[in-house]
Write a protein that holds these residues in place. Sequence first.
Motif, PDB file in Angstrom:
ATOM      1  N   GLU A  73      45.488 -29.482  24.739  1.00  0.00           N
ATOM      2  CA  GLU A  73      45.626 -28.195  25.405  1.00  0.00           C
ATOM      3  C   GLU A  73      44.620 -28.122  26.538  1.00  0.00           C
ATOM      4  OE1 GLU A  73      42.934 -25.142  22.765  1.00  0.00           O
ATOM      5  OE2 GLU A  73      44.868 -25.747  21.916  1.00  0.00           O
ATOM      6  N   MET A  74      44.839 -27.195  27.455  1.00  0.00           N
ATOM      7  CA  MET A  74      43.931 -27.048  28.591  1.00  0.00           C
ATOM      8  C   MET A  74      42.623 -26.405  28.132  1.00  0.00           C
ATOM      9  SD  MET A  74      46.425 -26.063  31.785  1.00  0.00           S
ATOM     10  CE  MET A  74      45.170 -26.545  32.971  1.00  0.00           C
ATOM     11  N   PHE A  75      41.514 -26.940  28.638  1.00  0.00           N
ATOM     12  CA  PHE A  75      40.166 -26.468  28.327  1.00  0.00           C
ATOM     13  C   PHE A  75      39.926 -26.420  26.812  1.00  0.00           C
ATOM     14  CE2 PHE A  75      40.957 -25.050  32.636  1.00  0.00           C
ATOM     15  CZ  PHE A  75      39.774 -25.389  33.274  1.00  0.00           C
ATOM     16  N   ARG A  76      40.490 -27.413  26.117  1.00  0.00           N
ATOM     17  CA  ARG A  76      40.266 -27.513  24.668  1.00  0.00           C
ATOM     18  C   ARG A  76      38.774 -27.703  24.395  1.00  0.00           C
ATOM     19  NH1 ARG A  76      43.062 -32.401  21.442  1.00  0.00           N
ATOM     20  NH2 ARG A  76      42.193 -33.485  23.236  1.00  0.00           N
ATOM     21  N   ASP A  77      38.256 -27.006  23.410  1.00  0.00           N
ATOM     22  CA  ASP A  77      36.820 -26.989  23.105  1.00  0.00           C
ATOM     23  C   ASP A  77      36.059 -26.471  24.330  1.00  0.00           C
ATOM     24  OD1 ASP A  77      37.471 -28.264  20.660  1.00  0.00           O
ATOM     25  OD2 ASP A  77      37.328 -30.224  21.618  1.00  0.00           O
ATOM     26  N   PRO A  78      36.128 -25.161  24.586  1.00  0.00           N
ATOM     27  CA  PRO A  78      35.515 -24.591  25.798  1.00  0.00           C
ATOM     28  C   PRO A  78      34.054 -24.964  26.003  1.00  0.00           C
ATOM     29  CG  PRO A  78      36.915 -22.963  24.748  1.00  0.00           C
ATOM     30  CD  PRO A  78      36.845 -24.127  23.803  1.00  0.00           C
ATOM     31  N   SER A  79      33.282 -25.113  24.905  1.00  0.00           N
ATOM     32  CA  SER A  79      31.868 -25.459  25.062  1.00  0.00           C
ATOM     33  C   SER A  79      31.703 -26.826  25.716  1.00  0.00           C
ATOM     34  CB  SER A  79      31.165 -25.438  23.710  1.00  0.00           C
ATOM     35  OG  SER A  79      31.733 -26.380  22.814  1.00  0.00           O
ATOM     36  N   PHE A  80      32.642 -27.725  25.459  1.00  0.00           N
ATOM     37  CA  PHE A  80      32.624 -29.036  26.100  1.00  0.00           C
ATOM     38  C   PHE A  80      32.790 -28.887  27.611  1.00  0.00           C
ATOM     39  CE2 PHE A  80      35.362 -32.426  27.854  1.00  0.00           C
ATOM     40  CZ  PHE A  80      34.526 -33.522  27.693  1.00  0.00           C
ATOM     41  N   TYR A  81      33.720 -28.042  28.019  1.00  0.00           N
ATOM     42  CA  TYR A  81      33.948 -27.835  29.453  1.00  0.00           C
ATOM     43  C   TYR A  81      32.813 -27.053  30.108  1.00  0.00           C
ATOM     44  CZ  TYR A  81      38.498 -29.986  29.252  1.00  0.00           C
ATOM     45  OH  TYR A  81      39.506 -30.911  29.106  1.00  0.00           O
ATOM     46  N   THR A  82      32.132 -26.246  29.322  1.00  0.00           N
ATOM     47  CA  THR A  82      30.949 -25.558  29.851  1.00  0.00           C
ATOM     48  C   THR A  82      29.886 -26.578  30.250  1.00  0.00           C
ATOM     49  OG1 THR A  82      31.364 -23.611  28.481  1.00  0.00           O
ATOM     50  CG2 THR A  82      29.141 -23.878  29.355  1.00  0.00           C
ATOM     51  N   ALA A 240      32.908 -39.384  27.607  1.00  0.00           N
ATOM     52  CA  ALA A 240      33.160 -38.244  26.733  1.00  0.00           C
ATOM     53  C   ALA A 240      34.207 -38.610  25.685  1.00  0.00           C
ATOM     54  CB  ALA A 240      33.639 -37.040  27.547  1.00  0.00           C
ATOM     55  N   LEU A 241      33.886 -38.316  24.413  1.00  0.00           N
ATOM     56  CA  LEU A 241      34.783 -38.583  23.300  1.00  0.00           C
ATOM     57  C   LEU A 241      35.154 -37.277  22.605  1.00  0.00           C
ATOM     58  CD1 LEU A 241      32.993 -41.713  21.748  1.00  0.00           C
ATOM     59  CD2 LEU A 241      34.824 -41.679  23.461  1.00  0.00           C
ATOM     60  N   GLY A 242      36.034 -37.371  21.596  1.00  0.00           N
ATOM     61  CA  GLY A 242      36.465 -36.190  20.856  1.00  0.00           C
ATOM     62  C   GLY A 242      35.424 -35.732  19.854  1.00  0.00           C
ATOM     63  N   THR A 243      35.651 -34.558  19.277  1.00  0.00           N
ATOM     64  CA  THR A 243      34.664 -33.931  18.401  1.00  0.00           C
ATOM     65  C   THR A 243      34.383 -34.747  17.139  1.00  0.00           C
ATOM     66  OG1 THR A 243      36.431 -32.603  17.409  1.00  0.00           O
ATOM     67  CG2 THR A 243      35.179 -31.603  19.202  1.00  0.00           C
ATOM     68  N   LYS A 244      35.339 -35.547  16.691  1.00  0.00           N
ATOM     69  CA  LYS A 244      35.154 -36.336  15.472  1.00  0.00           C
ATOM     70  C   LYS A 244      34.888 -37.811  15.776  1.00  0.00           C
ATOM     71  CE  LYS A 244      38.090 -33.295  12.686  1.00  0.00           C
ATOM     72  NZ  LYS A 244      39.306 -33.197  11.846  1.00  0.00           N
ATOM     73  N   GLU A 245      34.594 -38.113  17.033  1.00  0.00           N
ATOM     74  CA  GLU A 245      34.388 -39.500  17.453  1.00  0.00           C
ATOM     75  C   GLU A 245      32.926 -39.720  17.847  1.00  0.00           C
ATOM     76  OE1 GLU A 245      38.916 -40.052  19.212  1.00  0.00           O
ATOM     77  OE2 GLU A 245      37.328 -39.318  20.515  1.00  0.00           O
ATOM     78  N   TYR A 256      23.406 -46.318  25.877  1.00  0.00           N
ATOM     79  CA  TYR A 256      23.746 -44.917  26.149  1.00  0.00           C
ATOM     80  C   TYR A 256      22.800 -43.960  25.441  1.00  0.00           C
ATOM     81  CZ  TYR A 256      28.113 -46.666  28.056  1.00  0.00           C
ATOM     82  OH  TYR A 256      29.049 -47.323  28.826  1.00  0.00           O
ATOM     83  N   GLU A 257      22.688 -42.767  26.007  1.00  0.00           N
ATOM     84  CA  GLU A 257      22.008 -41.670  25.331  1.00  0.00           C
ATOM     85  C   GLU A 257      22.952 -40.474  25.292  1.00  0.00           C
ATOM     86  OE1 GLU A 257      18.461 -40.781  27.507  1.00  0.00           O
ATOM     87  OE2 GLU A 257      19.512 -39.701  29.124  1.00  0.00           O
ATOM     88  N   GLN A 258      22.951 -39.776  24.158  1.00  0.00           N
ATOM     89  CA  GLN A 258      23.853 -38.643  23.989  1.00  0.00           C
ATOM     90  C   GLN A 258      23.232 -37.383  24.572  1.00  0.00           C
ATOM     91  OE1 GLN A 258      25.221 -38.074  19.983  1.00  0.00           O
ATOM     92  NE2 GLN A 258      26.662 -36.456  20.518  1.00  0.00           N
ATOM     93  N   LEU A 259      24.079 -36.564  25.187  1.00  0.00           N
ATOM     94  CA  LEU A 259      23.631 -35.309  25.770  1.00  0.00           C
ATOM     95  C   LEU A 259      23.880 -34.170  24.792  1.00  0.00           C
ATOM     96  CD1 LEU A 259      25.042 -35.595  29.406  1.00  0.00           C
ATOM     97  CD2 LEU A 259      22.901 -36.460  28.496  1.00  0.00           C
ATOM     98  N   ARG A 260      22.844 -33.515  24.375  1.00  0.00           N
ATOM     99  CA  ARG A 260      22.934 -32.306  23.549  1.00  0.00           C
ATOM    100  C   ARG A 260      23.878 -32.502  22.368  1.00  0.00           C
ATOM    101  NH1 ARG A 260      23.090 -27.028  27.091  1.00  0.00           N
ATOM    102  NH2 ARG A 260      25.267 -27.159  26.430  1.00  0.00           N
ATOM    103  N   ARG A 261      24.613 -31.441  22.017  1.00  0.00           N
ATOM    104  CA  ARG A 261      25.477 -31.496  20.838  1.00  0.00           C
ATOM    105  C   ARG A 261      26.887 -31.977  21.172  1.00  0.00           C
ATOM    106  NH1 ARG A 261      25.057 -25.519  18.841  1.00  0.00           N
ATOM    107  NH2 ARG A 261      25.189 -25.271  21.093  1.00  0.00           N
ATOM    108  N   GLU A 262      27.261 -31.882  22.422  1.00  0.00           N
ATOM    109  CA  GLU A 262      28.615 -32.305  22.792  1.00  0.00           C
ATOM    110  C   GLU A 262      28.725 -33.827  22.762  1.00  0.00           C
ATOM    111  OE1 GLU A 262      31.144 -30.326  23.102  1.00  0.00           O
ATOM    112  OE2 GLU A 262      29.911 -28.536  22.862  1.00  0.00           O
ATOM    113  N   LYS A 263      29.960 -34.309  22.592  1.00  0.00           N
ATOM    114  CA  LYS A 263      30.201 -35.751  22.491  1.00  0.00           C
ATOM    115  C   LYS A 263      30.303 -36.375  23.888  1.00  0.00           C
ATOM    116  CE  LYS A 263      30.104 -35.900  18.031  1.00  0.00           C
ATOM    117  NZ  LYS A 263      31.129 -36.533  17.212  1.00  0.00           N
ATOM    118  N   ILE A 264      29.178 -36.300  24.615  1.00  0.00           N
ATOM    119  CA  ILE A 264      29.074 -36.884  25.959  1.00  0.00           C
ATOM    120  C   ILE A 264      27.866 -37.800  25.974  1.00  0.00           C
ATOM    121  CG2 ILE A 264      28.850 -36.432  28.426  1.00  0.00           C
ATOM    122  CD1 ILE A 264      29.956 -33.627  27.921  1.00  0.00           C
TER     123      ILE A 264
END
Length: 269
Positions: A73-82, A240-245, A256-264
Amino acid sequence: MIEDRELELLINDIFDYHGYDFGGYSRASFKRRVDRLYQMDGFGSFGEFLSRVRADEAYFKRMIEEITVNVTEMFRDPSFYTVLRQEIIPVLATKPFIRIWHAGCSTGEEVYSMAILLHEANLLHKSLLYATDINPLVLSSAKSGVFPLRMMKQYSENYLASGGKQDFSKYYIANYGMAKFDSHFTEKMVFSQHNLVSDSSFNEFDLILCRNVLIYFDKELQDRALTLFDESLSPLGYMALGTKETMKFSTVQRKYEQLRREKIWKKIQ
């Protein structure tokens, strides 16, 4: 229900007859989707089903469409797009040209979400979005830029929750129950069939998104895909990966280093 030995025979025959390698896919997920197709199409025996898959190219195409389709869906997981809007895109803005790869793009909702972010940051003119998937049907749908109008309310809510400030409806034209997004978005998109299992890197990207695809792969295939992405990502680029990845325990994790809580993740070496 298809038995495990029959599933292995199907996987081998798909590769031998059509060149698609599903050997590294999660068996539980693959079996669930094949069982659904088998029952939906009313086959009387596994032999009948296998013969159809081997010999009927049109039916094989249908099978691929059914078992590889992903929900999006568009803008799925809004916090990720933030995070993309506030932290990643300002960094990409410093580059003379921006290349982004949406791997496993499905019907394209996330590609258009990214195009809207870039447009609002006044960066779309110097960007190119590559959208790939193994499934040619969903690629055709994505390229059209047409989505069900009934979904726009949810997409608009996601957009606003991600930090969007505009009237979301200005980005599409509503007609006959469908919403067609502005063509200036698709002009900056390249759609192409690509198999993460067997195909190689084809460009160098500043950002790669592959969200909720790796969950269908086994550990070995996940590692192969992450290595492919690593080879395709520019120094200091983002993945960027999915929430369960996750990239944890992969062979490229140390780079790599992970940024904050998002899967980036940011490529640091």
